[in-house]
Each structure stands twice: as C-alpha cells, then as structure tokens.
Design a protein around this motif. Structure first.
Motif, PDB file in Angstrom:
ATOM      1  N   CYS A  32       0.849  -1.188   0.000  1.00 54.94           N
ATOM      2  CA  CYS A  32       0.000   0.000   0.000  1.00 54.94           C
ATOM      3  C   CYS A  32       0.889   1.245   0.000  1.00 54.94           C
ATOM      4  CB  CYS A  32      -0.913   0.017   1.212  1.00 54.94           C
ATOM      5  SG  CYS A  32      -2.043   1.424   1.231  1.00 54.94           S
ATOM      6  N   TYR A  35      -3.289   5.430   1.340  1.00 55.27           N
ATOM      7  CA  TYR A  35      -4.646   5.047   1.744  1.00 55.27           C
ATOM      8  C   TYR A  35      -5.202   6.250   2.480  1.00 55.27           C
ATOM      9  CZ  TYR A  35      -8.422   2.381   3.955  1.00 55.27           C
ATOM     10  OH  TYR A  35      -9.647   1.916   4.377  1.00 55.27           O
ATOM     11  N   GLU A  51      -7.110   4.826  -2.623  1.00 54.19           N
ATOM     12  CA  GLU A  51      -6.035   3.879  -2.360  1.00 54.19           C
ATOM     13  C   GLU A  51      -5.088   3.810  -3.549  1.00 54.19           C
ATOM     14  OE1 GLU A  51      -7.521   0.002  -0.938  1.00 54.19           O
ATOM     15  OE2 GLU A  51      -9.510   0.929  -0.992  1.00 54.19           O
ATOM     16  N   TRP A  53      -1.822   1.222  -4.685  1.00 52.35           N
ATOM     17  CA  TRP A  53      -1.080   0.000  -4.383  1.00 52.35           C
ATOM     18  C   TRP A  53       0.021  -0.199  -5.414  1.00 52.35           C
ATOM     19  CZ3 TRP A  53      -2.485  -2.751  -0.070  1.00 52.35           C
ATOM     20  CH2 TRP A  53      -3.684  -2.368   0.535  1.00 52.35           C
ATOM     21  N   HIS A  59      -3.205  -5.373  -3.582  1.00 49.40           N
ATOM     22  CA  HIS A  59      -4.521  -5.014  -3.049  1.00 49.40           C
ATOM     23  C   HIS A  59      -5.301  -6.268  -2.682  1.00 49.40           C
ATOM     24  CE1 HIS A  59      -8.878  -4.225  -3.474  1.00 49.40           C
ATOM     25  NE2 HIS A  59      -8.550  -3.303  -2.595  1.00 49.40           N
ATOM     26  N   SER A  62      -4.069  -7.831   0.436  1.00 54.82           N
ATOM     27  CA  SER A  62      -4.386  -7.082   1.665  1.00 54.82           C
ATOM     28  C   SER A  62      -5.712  -7.522   2.268  1.00 54.82           C
ATOM     29  CB  SER A  62      -4.430  -5.571   1.385  1.00 54.82           C
ATOM     30  OG  SER A  62      -5.632  -5.211   0.712  1.00 54.82           O
TER      31      SER A  62
END
Length: 103
Positions: A32, A35, A51, A53, A59, A62
């Motif tokens: 990440c 965010y 977001e 990534w 992603h 996560s």
C-alpha cells in the motif's frame, strides 16, 4: 501502480465510527503506497476512500491480512451503501514516487 477511489455511505449518524474502523491497523498493508479516508463535506454520512497499491495483486492480498479482515467485518454493519467506485492507474504524485521503470 493500481488505484481505487470509492464512496461509501455510513448508516445515519455513524460516519465517525465507520471512519475510525477504516483507519485502524493501517500499518499492516504490504504494497500500500497511499490510503486516504476523507469525509464528504456535502453529505454528513459519506466517506471517500482513495487507495494506491504497487499492483492489483498487493490489493487483493491485503484483503487476507487479519487486521483488514477484522476491520471489514466490524465496518460492514455500519455501511448503508457503496457507490461511485472506480479503478485507476496512478502515474505518480506526492508521496508515491515514480513508478518502476520511470524517472
């Protein structure tokens, strides 16, 4: 890079509670780059999440992190709706650096 921008609407009067859940345990999201949780000034119950990534796989991965799974379970009952979700391809910006192979 892989980006997502989405809007969610909390159940009436519960935006601050949902925001707190979205901001818990953010240190455990490998890949990440950014965010950001933001309140919509035009809608007292709306939240925008932006977001970035390293890639789509980061992603997806996560979503299996225990803290993220817990936050999803905790937050779902406070969400009235999801809308305006878009996928983006970030190309750079403050805090992101240059994508691999550029700059």
């Amino acid at each position: 890079m892989y980006g997502l921008i989405g809007k969610m609407t909390a159940t009436a009067g519960r935006r601050d509670e949902l925001t707190a859940i979205l901001l818990e345990g953010l240190g455990r999201m490998p890949g990440c780059l950014s965010y950001v949780v933001a309140h919509d000034p035009q809608d007292a119950d709306a939240i925008w999440v932006t977001e970035v990534w390293t890639d789509e796989a980061a992603h997806r991965a996560s979503l299996q992190v225990p803290e993220v799974k817990g936050a999803i379970q905790k937050g779902l009952p406070l969400i009235a709706s999801f809308s305006d979700a878009v996928t983006t391809t970030p190309v750079g910006g403050v805090g992101l650096g240059a994508p691999a192979g550029h700059g």
